[in-house]
Each structure stands twice: as structure tokens, then as C-alpha cells.
Scaffold this active site. Structure first.
Site, PDB file in Angstrom:
ATOM      1  N   THR A 125      -9.706 -12.561 -20.035  1.00 50.69           N
ATOM      2  CA  THR A 125     -10.349 -11.463 -19.318  1.00 50.69           C
ATOM      3  C   THR A 125     -10.344 -11.839 -17.848  1.00 50.69           C
ATOM      4  O   THR A 125     -11.037 -12.753 -17.418  1.00 50.69           O
ATOM      5  CB  THR A 125     -11.784 -11.228 -19.813  1.00 50.69           C
ATOM      6  OG1 THR A 125     -11.755 -10.870 -21.190  1.00 50.69           O
ATOM      7  CG2 THR A 125     -12.447 -10.106 -19.028  1.00 50.69           C
ATOM      8  N   LYS A 200     -10.840  -3.699 -20.669  1.00 51.41           N
ATOM      9  CA  LYS A 200     -11.768  -4.763 -21.056  1.00 51.41           C
ATOM     10  C   LYS A 200     -13.065  -4.674 -20.257  1.00 51.41           C
ATOM     11  O   LYS A 200     -14.145  -4.964 -20.768  1.00 51.41           O
ATOM     12  CB  LYS A 200     -11.113  -6.134 -20.861  1.00 51.41           C
ATOM     13  CG  LYS A 200     -12.001  -7.310 -21.286  1.00 51.41           C
ATOM     14  CD  LYS A 200     -12.395  -7.255 -22.757  1.00 51.41           C
ATOM     15  CE  LYS A 200     -13.394  -8.347 -23.138  1.00 51.41           C
ATOM     16  NZ  LYS A 200     -12.809  -9.679 -23.199  1.00 51.41           N
ATOM     17  N   LYS A 268     -19.076 -13.988 -15.601  1.00 47.79           N
ATOM     18  CA  LYS A 268     -17.818 -13.805 -14.870  1.00 47.79           C
ATOM     19  C   LYS A 268     -17.264 -12.401 -15.068  1.00 47.79           C
ATOM     20  O   LYS A 268     -16.852 -11.734 -14.123  1.00 47.79           O
ATOM     21  CB  LYS A 268     -16.804 -14.857 -15.339  1.00 47.79           C
ATOM     22  CG  LYS A 268     -15.392 -14.703 -14.791  1.00 47.79           C
ATOM     23  CD  LYS A 268     -14.442 -14.003 -15.773  1.00 47.79           C
ATOM     24  CE  LYS A 268     -14.212 -14.802 -17.036  1.00 47.79           C
ATOM     25  NZ  LYS A 268     -13.243 -14.131 -17.945  1.00 47.79           N
TER      26      LYS A 268
END
Length: 316
Positions: A125, A200, A268
Site C-alpha cells: 500500500t 486501496k 501510514k
């Protein structure tokens, strides 16, 4: 008479001849796959590929994590460049965008060593911007690239039923579908380069607020004197049901905070999503609140716990 009673037997000589020919020629060659990043999810994904019979070449910063795969027949590579040189397809599943940058563009990176026609698939990701940068650099070297982040956590990686969100050229996507099918079940090409990463972000945004909701539900049940396991049995089958409720709440109730997905990595992801939202002029208060709560937990030493450790926020 025998053949008239059992006409299908007449076909066996031809079938056996074809089978022996295929065996003699070795059959269609399976793609050689390089896999970089053997963390909580990566090691299971790589193992599934090896179990499916793919020749596997692996690299990880810590070689010890590769030992089970090496015992299963995978070959160790000392750098990403060596991995690329030996592989037809290279999958990366690392931690952060700066790790992706180093693996692809570093001194011993993939793009400097990949042969013409090699397919590079980043399943980390990461950022849509970096995915586009990789695609442009790959095309300049006659190399193919896809961004294909996943969802499903450690459980999905183990079972090979991950959701895979893909960005890139349709022809490349079709070429690697057999590989994706080993790793996941819900596999969708979302659009051009960067589209997988944008999708995502949609996934993480939905999870972020949902994690607050399912955790507050457990806290409320306990405070009301209810049996949280009975509550879970009732509400998880109704409109309140979600993947997080079914898979992570039982871990909360068992006091199991081992990472299917690290808090530090979730933070993150939320930062990436908020940065992208800002570029588009979007205000996402639910995502911002979730990030704030998780950052408070991380500051107290929970960054390596699983995301279900959010329930500890209420026991502070």
C-alpha cells in the site's frame, strides 16, 4: 464388442500419447516469480505461490524470515537487482513508500536490472503518485508494471483469498491473472497506473471509521454489563456486520493484539489517504479522527500491535 460397450476407452491411447508428449517436453513453462518483502502478509503470499508450483526467488532485508520458504525450495537472492535478473515477474510487498522507492530505484534496485518484458507488481500500500512514477520508468525500459495493493490481512494472505485492487494496462493485468488467482479471489482492474492505490485508499478510509464503531460497540457492551461475545453473535449477522467485526472483534475479546496488520502501517495508509484527499479538496473528518486515535496508541508503544488494539484507547 468391448469398444461398443465402452466407447470412451477408444480415446485412451490418444489421451495417453498427448500426456506423454507434454511430460516429455516439460509442459508449458511456469513463470519464474521473484518476491520481495516477507512480512506478516508477504511470507504467506510467497508460500502460496510456491505451493502452486511456481519457481520462486526471494529477497528480504532479514534473511531469517525467508528460511521456511528456502526449505520449501525457494532460491535466495542477495539484492532486489538479483531477484529481477532471475525472474519473469517480481512482486514487492514492503512496508512504506520510501521502501518501495529504494527497492525500485535504488543502487541495486529492480528497474536497473529487470529484463525487457519483465513484469513488476507492487502490492505494497503506497502512493498513487509513486505508482505512476514506477509505471513511467518501467515503460522507458521496456518493462511492465502494475500497482496491486491488497486487503484481507494475515488471514486473507494465508487462505489465498485476498482482495486485489489493480492499476495498470489491461493487457498486463490479463497476463498475470493466473498469478493473482493464487493470492486472491476478488481481483479487479480499477483503471490505469495509480488506480489500484487510489482504490486501496478508499478501502482504508472505510475501515478507519468502522474500526472506531466496532470498538466503541464492544466498550459499550461491557459497560452495560452484557456478554460481548453474545452481543457479537447477534449484531455481526445483521446490518452492523463487517469484516472487522467478524475477524478483529474476536481477537479483541481474547486479548490477542498480534498484528494481522500493524498499527504503524495503518497510520501510514491514513496519512497517504489524507494527503491525497487534501490534493482533491476533500475534508474527511472520520479518517482524521481515526488517525488521531491510532497515533495516540502508537505514542504509547502500540505501533507494532494489530489494529484491533484500538480497544486499548478506552482502557488508558
Amino acid at each position: 464388442m468391448f469398444s461398443s460397450l465402452y466407447p470412451h476407452v477408444c480415446f485412451w491411447p490418444a489421451v495417453m500419447q498427448a500426456f506423454l508428449f507434454i511430460c516429455e517436453k516439460g509442459g508449458p513453462r511456469m513463470k519464474k516469480i521473484g518476491f520481495i518483502g516477507l512480512g506478516v502478509m508477504g511470507r504467506s503470499m510467497a508460500q502460496n505461490l510456491r505451493n502452486a508450483g511456481y519457481p520462486l526467488f526471494v529477497y528480504n532485508r532479514t534473511k531469517e524470515k525467508a528460511e521456511p520458504l528456502l526449505k520449501a525450495g525457494a532460491e535466495w537472492c542477495s539484492t532486489p537487482a538479483e531477484t529481477a535478473a532471475k525472474s519473469d515477474i517480481v512482486i514487492t510487498m514492503v512496508g512504506y513508500p520510501h521502501d518501495v522507492e529504494e527497492v525500485y530505484f535504488g543502487e541495486n534496485g529492480l528497474l536497473g536490472a529487470a529484463k525487457e518484458g519483465t513484469i513488476l507488481i507492487d502490492m505494497t500500500t503506497s502512493t498513487p503518485t509513486l505508482a505512476k512514477k514506477i509505471d513511467e520508468a518501467a515503460k522507458a525500459k521496456q518493462v511492465k508494471a502494475l500497482d496491486a495493493p491488497v486487503s484481507g490481512g494475515d488471514i486473507g494472505a494465508q487462505k489465498g483469498n485476498l482482495t486485489i485492487m489493480v492499476g495498470g494496462d489491461e493487457s498486463v493485468f490479463e497476463e498475470v491473472k493466473p498469478v493473482f488467482s493464487v493470492l486472491g479471489e476478488n481481483i479487479v482492474l480499477q483503471g490505469g497506473p495509480g488506480s489500484g492505490q487510489h482504490t486501496k485508499m478508499c478501502n482504508q478510509i472505510a475501515i478507519a471509521s468502522n474500526m472506531i464503531g466496532v470498538t466503541e460497540s464492544v466498550v459499550y457492551a461491557k459497560k452495560a454489563g452484557l456478554d460481548p461475545e453474545k452481543v457479537l453473535k447477534s449484531i455481526s449477522a445483521g446490518a452492523a456486520g463487517s469484516w472487522s467485526m467478524s475477524n478483529l472483534v474476536p481477537r479483541m475479546l481474547a486479548g490477542d493484539y498480534s498484528p494481522g496488520f500493524f498499527i504503524k502501517h495503518f497510520i501510514k495508509d491514513m496519512k497517504i489517504a489524507l494527503d491525497e484527499a487534501e490534493k482533491m479538496g476533500l475534508n474527511l473528518p472520520g479518517l482524521a479522527l481515526s488517525k488521531k486515535l491510532y497515533e495516540e496508541l502508537a505514542a504509547k508503544g502500540e505501533e507494532n500491535s494489530g489494529t484491533q488494539a484500538l480497544i486499548k484507547y478506552w482502557s488508558k
